[in-house]
Design an enzyme around this catalytic site. Structure first.
Site, short mmCIF file in Angstrom:
data_model
loop_
_atom_site.label_atom_id
_atom_site.label_comp_id
_atom_site.label_asym_id
_atom_site.label_seq_id
_atom_site.Cartn_x
_atom_site.Cartn_y
_atom_site.Cartn_z
N GLN A 1 -10.23 -2.61 2.38
CA GLN A 1 -9.76 -3.22 3.62
C GLN A 1 -9.73 -2.25 4.81
OE1 GLN A 1 -5.86 -4.23 1.73
NE2 GLN A 1 -4.98 -3.74 3.73
N MET B 1 8.69 -2.36 11.87
CA MET B 1 8.47 -1.25 10.94
C MET B 1 7.06 -1.30 10.37
SD MET B 1 11.86 -0.55 8.82
CE MET B 1 13.34 -0.08 9.66
N MET C 1 0.84 -1.20 0.00
CA MET C 1 0.00 0.00 0.00
C MET C 1 0.87 1.26 0.00
SD MET C 1 -3.41 -0.86 2.12
CE MET C 1 -2.75 -0.49 3.73
N GLY D 1 4.85 -10.12 4.29
CA GLY D 1 5.61 -10.00 5.53
C GLY D 1 4.93 -10.75 6.67
N SER E 1 4.15 1.45 8.03
CA SER E 1 3.87 2.76 7.45
C SER E 1 3.20 3.65 8.49
CB SER E 1 2.95 2.63 6.24
OG SER E 1 3.53 1.73 5.31
N ARG E 2 2.43 3.06 9.39
CA ARG E 2 1.70 3.85 10.39
C ARG E 2 2.61 4.35 11.51
NH1 ARG E 2 -2.65 0.01 8.99
NH2 ARG E 2 -4.38 1.20 8.12
N HIS F 1 9.17 -3.29 3.61
CA HIS F 1 8.72 -3.57 2.24
C HIS F 1 9.92 -3.92 1.35
CE1 HIS F 1 5.54 -0.55 3.58
NE2 HIS F 1 4.80 -1.57 3.19
N ALA G 1 11.92 -0.02 5.07
CA ALA G 1 12.85 -1.14 4.88
C ALA G 1 12.16 -2.51 4.96
CB ALA G 1 13.96 -1.05 5.92
P1 AMP Z 1 1.38 -2.85 3.49
O1 AMP Z 1 1.94 -1.80 2.59
O2 AMP Z 1 1.25 -2.43 4.92
O3 AMP Z 1 0.13 -3.49 2.93
O4 AMP Z 1 2.48 -4.01 3.50
C1 AMP Z 1 2.85 -4.65 2.30
C2 AMP Z 1 3.61 -5.88 2.65
O5 AMP Z 1 4.80 -5.53 3.40
C3 AMP Z 1 2.81 -6.85 3.54
O6 AMP Z 1 3.04 -8.17 3.10
C4 AMP Z 1 3.39 -6.60 4.90
O7 AMP Z 1 3.27 -7.70 5.78
C5 AMP Z 1 4.84 -6.32 4.56
N1 AMP Z 1 5.49 -5.61 5.67
C6 AMP Z 1 5.03 -4.49 6.28
N2 AMP Z 1 5.84 -4.15 7.31
C7 AMP Z 1 6.83 -5.09 7.35
C8 AMP Z 1 7.97 -5.30 8.18
N3 AMP Z 1 8.25 -4.49 9.20
N4 AMP Z 1 8.77 -6.36 7.92
C9 AMP Z 1 8.48 -7.20 6.88
N5 AMP Z 1 7.42 -7.05 6.08
C10 AMP Z 1 6.61 -6.02 6.30
#
Ligand code: AMP
Length: 283
Positions: A57, A181, A26, A144, A183-184, A33, A31
């Protein structure tokens, strides 16, 4: 790195790079991602990353409107991590005429934990993944461990629908103080960010109790809970539970690999973390 802004650009790229390795995100990349992108690069296929803030979502009172968005910064980070292409779909590309794909009934486990706290969340994740996977047809997709229940959903999804995509789960990347880590995390003040270290510390404490030979869940959880309670910045624990690592079924003793799942609020920010408790991972 190619920047794809339209479905026709995506289709052209896919015709030259069929069944890529795929990292759905998203945006507001960090780091964590990028670790997924680096893992994906180890496969033989080109790496495609999608950046789409999926309205389906988010609940009505959640942060869909204010979710951090910065396409230029994301594209730069992805290029430096070695992605071959980034795709920024529009809402119309994913949900043409506002139509969301129909989803089979999700198993009851997705109404528990995150599903209980965020009704409709996993339906929304299943809807976006249905559309992304049907357009991209990835050979592998990378997720992740941080969103643990989501990884269980992905495994269920490809099995249930017989989708020939391998799901690869990557470890949680943490900030220096141990905070997972996210985004929020951008929403946290410096003081809150520091205080948030207690969340991972509580999980590591629980892990040590397990490594010392304790298998009783109430005991292990009390260790974690007591530590969290000492940090006044933690406004609420949404849940702190130990479940079967494969099925997320409730358990009372750890006899098979388990996972400790924590969601707590610091200020207005919900923070997720988890750790796997398994003899296999013991040194
Ligand atoms: P999001 O942008 O939050 O939808 O995350 C995209 C992908 O990055 C998802 O598969 C998350 O689980 C993964 N992700 C987010 N934060 C982390 C993190 N700290 N370590 C590893 N993967 C992550």
């Amino acid at each position: 790195m190619k920047i794809l802004k339209t479905l026709s650009q995506l289709h052209t790229w896919l015709s030259q790079n069929p069944h890529p390795s795929f990292v759905p995100t998203m945006g507001a990349l960090h780091a964590g991602h990028l670790s997924l992108v680096k893992k994906a690069k180890q496969s033989t296929k080109p790496v495609l990353v999608s950046v789409f803030v999926n309205p389906a979502q988010f609940g009505p009172d959640e942060d869909f409107q204010t979710y951090p968005r910065d396409e230029k910064k994301d594209a730069k980070l992805l290029e430096s991590a070695g992605a071959d292409a980034v795709w920024f779909p529009t809402e119309e590309d994913i949900y043409p005429d506002g139509k969301r794909p129909k989803i089979l009934h999700l198993p009851d486990i997705f109404s528990e934990l995150e599903g209980r706290e965020r009704p409709g969340h996993f339906l929304g994740v299943a809807q976006v993944i249905t559309r992304l996977f049907s357009l991209v047809k990835p050979s592998k997709a990378f997720f992740g461990q941080k969103d643990y229940q989501q990884t269980i959903l992905m495994h269920w999804f490809v099995e249930e629908l017989n989708i020939p995509t391998a799901i690869v789960i990557c470890p949680i990347v943490r900030e220096q103080n141990g905070l997972a880590m996210s985004s929020r995390n951008e929403y946290l003040s410096p003081q809150e960010r520091e205080a948030a270290a207690v969340l991972s510390q509580s999980l590591f404490l629980a892990e040590s109790a397990f490594k010392e030979g304790n298998t009783d869940i109430k005991y292990i959880l009390s260790k974690a809970r007591n530590l969290i309670k000492k940090q006044r910045e933690v406004k609420k624990i949404d849940y702190l539970e130990i479940r079967d690592a494969g099925t997320l079924a409730p358990i009372s003793k750890i006899t098979r690999p388990a996972v400790i799942l924590l969601v707590a609020r610091i200020g207005k920010v919900r923070l997720l973390d988890n750790i796997i408790l398994s003899r296999k991972y013991m040194k």
